[in-house]
Scaffold this motif. Sequence first.
Motif, PDB file in Angstrom:
ATOM      1  N   MET A 123       0.834  -1.201   0.000  1.00  0.00           N
ATOM      2  CA  MET A 123       0.000   0.000   0.000  1.00  0.00           C
ATOM      3  C   MET A 123       0.866   1.247   0.000  1.00  0.00           C
ATOM      4  SD  MET A 123      -3.168  -0.919   2.594  1.00  0.00           S
ATOM      5  CE  MET A 123      -2.196  -1.793   3.826  1.00  0.00           C
ATOM      6  N   HIS A 124       0.366   2.255  -0.679  1.00  0.00           N
ATOM      7  CA  HIS A 124       1.007   3.567  -0.668  1.00  0.00           C
ATOM      8  C   HIS A 124       0.401   4.349   0.496  1.00  0.00           C
ATOM      9  CE1 HIS A 124       2.817   7.019  -3.204  1.00  0.00           C
ATOM     10  NE2 HIS A 124       2.585   7.471  -1.982  1.00  0.00           N
ATOM     11  N   VAL A 125       1.252   4.851   1.384  1.00  0.00           N
ATOM     12  CA  VAL A 125       0.801   5.543   2.580  1.00  0.00           C
ATOM     13  C   VAL A 125       1.113   7.031   2.442  1.00  0.00           C
ATOM     14  CG1 VAL A 125       1.003   5.715   5.092  1.00  0.00           C
ATOM     15  CG2 VAL A 125       1.227   3.481   3.965  1.00  0.00           C
ATOM     16  N   GLY A 126       0.158   7.865   2.853  1.00  0.00           N
ATOM     17  CA  GLY A 126       0.391   9.297   2.956  1.00  0.00           C
ATOM     18  C   GLY A 126       0.293   9.716   4.407  1.00  0.00           C
ATOM     19  N   ILE A 127       1.053  10.708   4.807  1.00  0.00           N
ATOM     20  CA  ILE A 127       0.940  11.246   6.160  1.00  0.00           C
ATOM     21  C   ILE A 127       0.922  12.766   6.109  1.00  0.00           C
ATOM     22  CG2 ILE A 127       3.446  11.119   6.568  1.00  0.00           C
ATOM     23  CD1 ILE A 127       2.719  10.529   9.551  1.00  0.00           C
ATOM     24  N   ILE A 128       0.020  13.337   6.874  1.00  0.00           N
ATOM     25  CA  ILE A 128      -0.107  14.791   6.978  1.00  0.00           C
ATOM     26  C   ILE A 128       0.110  15.158   8.435  1.00  0.00           C
ATOM     27  CG2 ILE A 128      -1.642  16.761   6.692  1.00  0.00           C
ATOM     28  CD1 ILE A 128      -3.025  15.195   4.438  1.00  0.00           C
ATOM     29  N   GLY A 129       1.214  15.856   8.706  1.00  0.00           N
ATOM     30  CA  GLY A 129       1.583  16.202  10.071  1.00  0.00           C
ATOM     31  C   GLY A 129       2.830  15.460  10.501  1.00  0.00           C
ATOM     32  N   VAL A 130       4.001  15.962  10.117  1.00  0.00           N
ATOM     33  CA  VAL A 130       5.269  15.306  10.448  1.00  0.00           C
ATOM     34  C   VAL A 130       5.937  16.114  11.565  1.00  0.00           C
ATOM     35  CG1 VAL A 130       7.397  14.329   9.512  1.00  0.00           C
ATOM     36  CG2 VAL A 130       5.394  14.537   8.049  1.00  0.00           C
ATOM     37  N   GLY A 131       5.207  16.232  12.684  1.00  0.00           N
ATOM     38  CA  GLY A 131       5.719  16.947  13.843  1.00  0.00           C
ATOM     39  C   GLY A 131       6.397  16.010  14.819  1.00  0.00           C
ATOM     40  N   LEU A 132       6.313  16.331  16.109  1.00  0.00           N
ATOM     41  CA  LEU A 132       6.988  15.523  17.122  1.00  0.00           C
ATOM     42  C   LEU A 132       6.546  14.069  17.070  1.00  0.00           C
ATOM     43  CD1 LEU A 132       6.954  17.912  20.233  1.00  0.00           C
ATOM     44  CD2 LEU A 132       8.972  17.132  18.962  1.00  0.00           C
ATOM     45  N   MET A 133       5.246  13.840  16.915  1.00  0.00           N
ATOM     46  CA  MET A 133       4.737  12.471  16.850  1.00  0.00           C
ATOM     47  C   MET A 133       4.794  11.922  15.427  1.00  0.00           C
ATOM     48  SD  MET A 133       3.891  11.906  20.029  1.00  0.00           S
ATOM     49  CE  MET A 133       2.761  10.527  20.094  1.00  0.00           C
ATOM     50  N   GLY A 134       4.377  12.734  14.469  1.00  0.00           N
ATOM     51  CA  GLY A 134       4.278  12.257  13.097  1.00  0.00           C
ATOM     52  C   GLY A 134       5.606  11.881  12.475  1.00  0.00           C
ATOM     53  N   LEU A 181       5.950   6.003   0.917  1.00  0.00           N
ATOM     54  CA  LEU A 181       5.393   7.071   1.750  1.00  0.00           C
ATOM     55  C   LEU A 181       5.468   8.412   1.052  1.00  0.00           C
ATOM     56  CD1 LEU A 181       4.308   7.827   4.653  1.00  0.00           C
ATOM     57  CD2 LEU A 181       6.662   8.486   5.165  1.00  0.00           C
ATOM     58  N   SER A 182       4.367   9.152   1.130  1.00  0.00           N
ATOM     59  CA  SER A 182       4.328  10.558   0.734  1.00  0.00           C
ATOM     60  C   SER A 182       3.916  11.372   1.950  1.00  0.00           C
ATOM     61  CB  SER A 182       3.329  10.790  -0.403  1.00  0.00           C
ATOM     62  OG  SER A 182       3.674  10.037  -1.549  1.00  0.00           O
ATOM     63  N   PHE A 183       4.451  12.580   2.075  1.00  0.00           N
ATOM     64  CA  PHE A 183       4.092  13.426   3.213  1.00  0.00           C
ATOM     65  C   PHE A 183       3.817  14.842   2.725  1.00  0.00           C
ATOM     66  CE2 PHE A 183       8.701  13.728   2.824  1.00  0.00           C
ATOM     67  CZ  PHE A 183       8.961  15.083   2.984  1.00  0.00           C
ATOM     68  N   LEU A 184       3.013  15.564   3.504  1.00  0.00           N
ATOM     69  CA  LEU A 184       2.693  16.944   3.160  1.00  0.00           C
ATOM     70  C   LEU A 184       3.859  17.842   3.553  1.00  0.00           C
ATOM     71  CD1 LEU A 184       0.509  18.948   2.133  1.00  0.00           C
ATOM     72  CD2 LEU A 184      -0.124  19.273   4.542  1.00  0.00           C
ATOM     73  N   ALA A 210      -2.581   7.901  -2.467  1.00  0.00           N
ATOM     74  CA  ALA A 210      -2.402   7.064  -1.289  1.00  0.00           C
ATOM     75  C   ALA A 210      -3.580   6.120  -1.073  1.00  0.00           C
ATOM     76  CB  ALA A 210      -2.202   7.934  -0.049  1.00  0.00           C
ATOM     77  N   ASP A 211      -3.275   4.918  -0.582  1.00  0.00           N
ATOM     78  CA  ASP A 211      -4.304   3.964  -0.174  1.00  0.00           C
ATOM     79  C   ASP A 211      -4.704   4.176   1.284  1.00  0.00           C
ATOM     80  OD1 ASP A 211      -4.222   2.282  -2.665  1.00  0.00           O
ATOM     81  OD2 ASP A 211      -2.152   2.021  -1.999  1.00  0.00           O
ATOM     82  N   VAL A 212      -3.778   4.716   2.058  1.00  0.00           N
ATOM     83  CA  VAL A 212      -4.017   5.043   3.467  1.00  0.00           C
ATOM     84  C   VAL A 212      -3.463   6.442   3.700  1.00  0.00           C
ATOM     85  CG1 VAL A 212      -3.596   4.419   5.874  1.00  0.00           C
ATOM     86  CG2 VAL A 212      -3.773   2.624   4.131  1.00  0.00           C
ATOM     87  N   VAL A 213      -4.257   7.324   4.312  1.00  0.00           N
ATOM     88  CA  VAL A 213      -3.804   8.675   4.635  1.00  0.00           C
ATOM     89  C   VAL A 213      -3.884   8.852   6.144  1.00  0.00           C
ATOM     90  CG1 VAL A 213      -4.092  11.137   4.280  1.00  0.00           C
ATOM     91  CG2 VAL A 213      -4.684   9.551   2.435  1.00  0.00           C
ATOM     92  N   ILE A 214      -2.743   9.057   6.780  1.00  0.00           N
ATOM     93  CA  ILE A 214      -2.676   9.233   8.227  1.00  0.00           C
ATOM     94  C   ILE A 214      -2.645  10.721   8.540  1.00  0.00           C
ATOM     95  CG2 ILE A 214      -1.246   8.850  10.284  1.00  0.00           C
ATOM     96  CD1 ILE A 214      -0.280   6.262   8.915  1.00  0.00           C
ATOM     97  N   LEU A 215      -3.520  11.152   9.437  1.00  0.00           N
ATOM     98  CA  LEU A 215      -3.543  12.531   9.903  1.00  0.00           C
ATOM     99  C   LEU A 215      -2.959  12.585  11.308  1.00  0.00           C
ATOM    100  CD1 LEU A 215      -7.158  13.614   8.835  1.00  0.00           C
ATOM    101  CD2 LEU A 215      -5.075  13.496   7.443  1.00  0.00           C
ATOM    102  N   CYS A 216      -2.001  13.470  11.496  1.00  0.00           N
ATOM    103  CA  CYS A 216      -1.360  13.617  12.800  1.00  0.00           C
ATOM    104  C   CYS A 216      -1.162  15.108  13.059  1.00  0.00           C
ATOM    105  CB  CYS A 216      -0.036  12.848  12.824  1.00  0.00           C
ATOM    106  SG  CYS A 216       0.701  12.693  14.461  1.00  0.00           S
ATOM    107  N   VAL A 217      -2.296  15.805  13.226  1.00  0.00           N
ATOM    108  CA  VAL A 217      -2.267  17.261  13.368  1.00  0.00           C
ATOM    109  C   VAL A 217      -2.867  17.657  14.715  1.00  0.00           C
ATOM    110  CG1 VAL A 217      -2.259  17.673  10.891  1.00  0.00           C
ATOM    111  CG2 VAL A 217      -4.451  17.475  12.088  1.00  0.00           C
ATOM    112  N   PRO A 220      -1.812  -3.625   8.761  1.00  0.00           N
ATOM    113  CA  PRO A 220      -0.398  -3.777   8.398  1.00  0.00           C
ATOM    114  C   PRO A 220       0.374  -2.460   8.449  1.00  0.00           C
ATOM    115  CG  PRO A 220      -1.789  -5.032   6.893  1.00  0.00           C
ATOM    116  CD  PRO A 220      -2.711  -4.196   7.722  1.00  0.00           C
ATOM    117  N   VAL A 221      -0.281  -1.355   8.100  1.00  0.00           N
ATOM    118  CA  VAL A 221       0.369  -0.040   8.182  1.00  0.00           C
ATOM    119  C   VAL A 221       0.530   0.376   9.641  1.00  0.00           C
ATOM    120  CG1 VAL A 221       0.186   2.398   7.589  1.00  0.00           C
ATOM    121  CG2 VAL A 221      -0.481   0.654   5.917  1.00  0.00           C
ATOM    122  N   LEU A 222      -0.536   0.216  10.417  1.00  0.00           N
ATOM    123  CA  LEU A 222      -0.491   0.622  11.825  1.00  0.00           C
ATOM    124  C   LEU A 222       0.547  -0.182  12.602  1.00  0.00           C
ATOM    125  CD1 LEU A 222      -4.316   0.998  12.606  1.00  0.00           C
ATOM    126  CD2 LEU A 222      -2.738   2.642  11.568  1.00  0.00           C
ATOM    127  N   ALA A 223       0.732  -1.442  12.220  1.00  0.00           N
ATOM    128  CA  ALA A 223       1.700  -2.293  12.924  1.00  0.00           C
ATOM    129  C   ALA A 223       3.125  -1.767  12.819  1.00  0.00           C
ATOM    130  CB  ALA A 223       1.631  -3.714  12.368  1.00  0.00           C
TER     131      ALA A 223
END
Length: 293
Positions: free
Chosen positions: A1-12, A27-30, A59-66, A150-153
């Motif tokens: 899967m192609h994963v995207g993440i928005i919010g690459v801060g302390l946690m992201g 992985l792609s990120f904003l 992306a197949d999965v988009v993670i938000l960490c804002v 599988p992504v969360l793991a």
Amino acid sequence: MHVGIIGVGLMGHGIARNILMRGGFTLSFLDHPGNQPTDDLTSLGASACATPAEIAAIADVVILCVTGSPQVEAIITGENGIASTIKSGAVVVDCSTALPDSTLRMAEIVRQAGGDYIDAPMTRTAKHAHEGTLNLLAGGSAEVLDKVRPVLAAFTEKVDHVGLLGHGHRLKLLHNYVSVGFMTLLAEAAAQAADAEVDPQVFVDVLANGGGASVALDRLAPYIIDQDREGLPFFVSNALKDINYYRDMSKASGARTTVADGVSEALAAPVNDDQGNAFVPELVRLFRKEPDS
């Protein structure tokens, strides 16, 4: 899967590194000024995107960490937002701390656009994010959750399916109310002990050997004893935001907020004094009495 993440801060940032290194996902990120340095991510093959829509289109999965609900809503519904381009069957995993009512609205918008939604806020700290041992409180369809496991793991130790969509954020607010409430109370007590010139090690030992033993004490003890704030790199302003979200959620359901109102008042004082970027352990210093003139 192609994963995207928005919010690459302390946690992201830790989440992103583990998606690449432990998970082996693309992985792609904003690209955003609030990100931590991302050179290590790009060196591992991650690619920067200019807008949430650009991420959602691939992306197949988009993670938000804002930070919270206003940011999530802007990312999903704003100009060049996720809802404008999300792939059919793609899943948004909202790891932010947000208001449950907003979560339900955003999930419906994503579903109308052809995607799915899980609210999966995090417990633990930035250290655990970098170690890949976060815990998630996931609300939503078990089938959709299994699709993204599988992504969360790649960045978690434990993922609890806590119930319906929105229950992840509801339980996160309950969790943070208890956790931040404990630490706010402890910081006020530690400040009073310091004002009275009580030996900080003795103060910590007395609590640890009695009814004050807790995770809150474990996290604040390094600051109480040695002024080491790094045990909990969590901004006071974010703690106040979470407490006020809890109050909003409680008032909407008709629940009492007597103690929560006091915690909010205590945290608002340093924020109003431009100390919102202090870490929560520093409340021990911020709560001390002013020296006599």
